[in-house]
Design a protein around this motif. Structure first.
Motif, PDB file in Angstrom:
ATOM      1  N   TYR A 191      85.244  70.196  23.643  1.00 15.89           N
ATOM      2  CA  TYR A 191      84.519  70.794  24.760  1.00 15.89           C
ATOM      3  C   TYR A 191      85.408  71.871  25.369  1.00 15.89           C
ATOM      4  CZ  TYR A 191      81.998  66.370  24.287  1.00 15.89           C
ATOM      5  OH  TYR A 191      81.300  65.292  23.796  1.00 15.89           O
ATOM      6  N   SER A 192      84.870  73.080  25.465  1.00 21.43           N
ATOM      7  CA  SER A 192      85.651  74.177  26.037  1.00 21.43           C
ATOM      8  C   SER A 192      85.113  74.546  27.412  1.00 21.43           C
ATOM      9  CB  SER A 192      85.612  75.397  25.117  1.00 21.43           C
ATOM     10  OG  SER A 192      84.349  76.042  25.176  1.00 21.43           O
ATOM     11  N   GLY A 193      85.769  75.493  28.044  1.00 20.16           N
ATOM     12  CA  GLY A 193      85.416  75.880  29.400  1.00 20.16           C
ATOM     13  C   GLY A 193      84.142  76.685  29.511  1.00 20.16           C
ATOM     14  N   HIS A 194      83.680  77.264  28.415  1.00 14.34           N
ATOM     15  CA  HIS A 194      82.455  78.059  28.433  1.00 14.34           C
ATOM     16  C   HIS A 194      81.735  77.897  27.100  1.00 14.34           C
ATOM     17  CE1 HIS A 194      83.604  80.044  32.168  1.00 14.34           C
ATOM     18  NE2 HIS A 194      84.812  80.179  31.659  1.00 14.34           N
ATOM     19  N   GLY A 195      80.417  77.953  27.151  1.00  9.51           N
ATOM     20  CA  GLY A 195      79.646  77.839  25.920  1.00  9.51           C
ATOM     21  C   GLY A 195      79.351  76.407  25.540  1.00  9.51           C
ATOM     22  N   PRO A 196      78.683  76.215  24.394  1.00  8.34           N
ATOM     23  CA  PRO A 196      78.245  74.879  23.974  1.00  8.34           C
ATOM     24  C   PRO A 196      79.395  74.019  23.456  1.00  8.34           C
ATOM     25  CG  PRO A 196      77.726  76.485  22.273  1.00  8.34           C
ATOM     26  CD  PRO A 196      78.259  77.264  23.443  1.00  8.34           C
ATOM     27  N   GLN A 197      79.111  72.726  23.287  1.00  6.07           N
ATOM     28  CA  GLN A 197      80.099  71.829  22.694  1.00  6.07           C
ATOM     29  C   GLN A 197      80.409  72.283  21.277  1.00  6.07           C
ATOM     30  OE1 GLN A 197      77.883  68.134  23.103  1.00  6.07           O
ATOM     31  NE2 GLN A 197      77.509  68.085  20.901  1.00  6.07           N
ATOM     32  N   ILE A 198      81.574  71.916  20.806  1.00  6.98           N
ATOM     33  CA  ILE A 198      82.072  72.424  19.528  1.00  6.98           C
ATOM     34  C   ILE A 198      82.049  71.283  18.520  1.00  6.98           C
ATOM     35  CG2 ILE A 198      84.000  73.586  18.378  1.00  6.98           C
ATOM     36  CD1 ILE A 198      84.900  74.508  21.204  1.00  6.98           C
ATOM     37  N   ASP A 199      81.130  71.365  17.561  1.00  2.00           N
ATOM     38  CA  ASP A 199      80.957  70.287  16.593  1.00  2.00           C
ATOM     39  C   ASP A 199      81.886  70.398  15.388  1.00  2.00           C
ATOM     40  OD1 ASP A 199      78.855  69.134  18.104  1.00  2.00           O
ATOM     41  OD2 ASP A 199      77.463  70.629  17.307  1.00  2.00           O
ATOM     42  N   ASP A 200      82.457  71.579  15.181  1.00  2.00           N
ATOM     43  CA  ASP A 200      83.413  71.787  14.089  1.00  2.00           C
ATOM     44  C   ASP A 200      84.673  72.425  14.674  1.00  2.00           C
ATOM     45  OD1 ASP A 200      84.760  72.188  11.737  1.00  2.00           O
ATOM     46  OD2 ASP A 200      83.226  73.440  10.780  1.00  2.00           O
ATOM     47  N   PRO A 201      85.454  71.635  15.430  1.00  2.00           N
ATOM     48  CA  PRO A 201      86.579  72.193  16.173  1.00  2.00           C
ATOM     49  C   PRO A 201      87.614  72.915  15.322  1.00  2.00           C
ATOM     50  CG  PRO A 201      86.083  69.966  16.910  1.00  2.00           C
ATOM     51  CD  PRO A 201      85.289  70.188  15.669  1.00  2.00           C
ATOM     52  N   LEU A 202      87.944  72.366  14.151  1.00  2.00           N
ATOM     53  CA  LEU A 202      88.989  72.991  13.345  1.00  2.00           C
ATOM     54  C   LEU A 202      88.557  74.362  12.842  1.00  2.00           C
ATOM     55  CD1 LEU A 202      90.436  69.932  11.401  1.00  2.00           C
ATOM     56  CD2 LEU A 202      91.305  71.048  13.459  1.00  2.00           C
ATOM     57  N   SER A 203      87.261  74.530  12.551  1.00  2.00           N
ATOM     58  CA  SER A 203      86.757  75.834  12.158  1.00  2.00           C
ATOM     59  C   SER A 203      86.881  76.830  13.312  1.00  2.00           C
ATOM     60  CB  SER A 203      85.304  75.725  11.708  1.00  2.00           C
ATOM     61  OG  SER A 203      84.778  76.995  11.388  1.00  2.00           O
ATOM     62  N   SER A 204      86.554  76.385  14.523  1.00  2.00           N
ATOM     63  CA  SER A 204      86.683  77.255  15.695  1.00  2.00           C
ATOM     64  C   SER A 204      88.137  77.601  15.972  1.00  2.00           C
ATOM     65  CB  SER A 204      86.053  76.581  16.921  1.00  2.00           C
ATOM     66  OG  SER A 204      84.651  76.466  16.773  1.00  2.00           O
ATOM     67  N   ILE A 205      89.030  76.642  15.757  1.00  2.00           N
ATOM     68  CA  ILE A 205      90.460  76.913  15.928  1.00  2.00           C
ATOM     69  C   ILE A 205      90.926  77.957  14.915  1.00  2.00           C
ATOM     70  CG2 ILE A 205      92.768  75.911  15.639  1.00  2.00           C
ATOM     71  CD1 ILE A 205      91.660  73.340  16.897  1.00  2.00           C
ATOM     72  N   ASP A 206      90.491  77.823  13.671  1.00  2.00           N
ATOM     73  CA  ASP A 206      90.859  78.806  12.641  1.00  2.00           C
ATOM     74  C   ASP A 206      90.351  80.199  13.004  1.00  2.00           C
ATOM     75  OD1 ASP A 206      92.163  76.950  11.105  1.00  2.00           O
ATOM     76  OD2 ASP A 206      90.470  76.597   9.746  1.00  2.00           O
TER      77      ASP A 206
END
Length: 327
Positions: free
Chosen positions: A196-211
């Protein structure tokens, strides 16, 4: 794990998202923008937690959209506030740099940090333990929270589902790019299933977003001007949201009084501030960050404008008084 749940509140600008840990000792992570404090209370109540039952508010960092409800909850209900020790010292001293409120021209009502957090501290909620991870970059005192049993990460503004938080190179230093990369590399070693980040929707694939976030920061290292453009557009868009747009005849005067605009114009783009105004306006339009409506420049991201009376209060840490902290 006993009876416990995590409630994620995705909110429109100018408020930041919130996360509520419903447990024996309820914890609220971040409190939104100050003008939305009554809505913040309502959301908590609707989730089944009374504000006075909150054991702790934890701030991922001290920007106004994340700490705006602190004053209300602390003053009215005596809720304790926790933040990284570097943020805490600035807040509790009423330092002019606190919250970047003066530089950004963003109001923040006075609050005090009761619990100073450090890297690897633990926050216990009864059936859960949140690990504090110091993840600087967006701010020097930025933290993330990790719950290892369900592999949940609360990452503030370090990264979002499809974006990254802007970097304040004039307050956090040019090294904030490298700090962000190191913070992401640290998170990439964790087993994360939901974020869960400070803005936008929940992140279901966190490692992809981190990359994706890391790749973008890598590009910024090679092209530092991208950092400045990203920041300028984000800061100015937030201003347009707070003020529900600016009339064409107001824009020059407003920008020329802003510390962020002066700094970026002179030191990032080597231009006189007056010269930078039309360049920034053109980029806001070109990038889709804003558009003209009836001779007003308005932000295009979905938002809920604060009441004008609240924004015009002009509350900044330099003006906080000792009596403001009495509960």
């Amino acid at each position: 794990m006993g009876k416990s749940s995590i409630v994620f509140f995705e909110r429109k600008f100018p408020s930041a998202n919130m996360v509520l840990i419903k447990d024996e000792l309820p914890i609220l992570i971040d409190t939104g923008f100050g003008s939305d404090k009554e809505q913040t209370e309502q959301l908590i109540r609707e989730a089944g937690v009374l504000p006075e039952e909150l054991h702790l508010v934890v701030n991922t960092h001290y920007h106004s959209d994340h700490v705006g409800g602190n004053f209300y909850l602390q003053k009215k209900y005596g809720v304790k506030i926790a933040a990284h020790k570097w943020d805490a010292d600035l807040i509790n001293l009423g330092d002019t740099e606190a919250c970047s409120a003066e530089w950004l021209d963003q109001p923040v009502e006075p609050y005090r940090v009761d619990r100073k957090l450090s890297d690897n501290d633990e926050i216990h909620t009864g059936n859960r333990t949140l690990k504090v991870l110091h993840t600087p970059g967006h701010t020097l005192g930025h933290i993330s929270l990790y719950e290892p049993e369900e592999r949940i990460l609360i990452c503030g503004d370090l990264f979002h589902k499809n974006d990254i938080g802007w970097l304040n190179i004039f307050r956090e230093g040019i090294a904030s790019i490298h700090q962000s990369i190191e913070s992401l590399d640290r998170l990439a070693t964790l087993r994360i299933e939901q974020a869960y980040s400070g803005h936008g929707p929940q992140i279901d694939d966190p490692l992809s977003s981190i990359d994706s976030a890391r790749n973008r920061f890598d590009k910024w290292v090679k092209s530092p001007d991208k950092v400045s453009w990203h920041a300028c557009k984000r800061i100015f868009a937030f201003t347009l949201i707070m003020k529900n747009g600016l009339a064409k005849e107001e824009i020059n005067h407003y920008l020329l009084q802003c510390g962020w605009f002066q700094d970026f114009a002179r030191y990032s783009f080597q231009l006189q501030p007056e010269e930078f105004i039309p360049i920034l306006l053109d980029e806001m339009i070109r990038s889709g960050a804003a558009s003209w409506h009836n001779n007003h420049l308005v932000a295009l991201t979905p938002y809920k404008a604060p009441e004008k009376e609240w924004v015009n209060k002009n509350i900044k840490p330099k003006d906080w008084k000792p009596q403001d902290f009495l509960v």
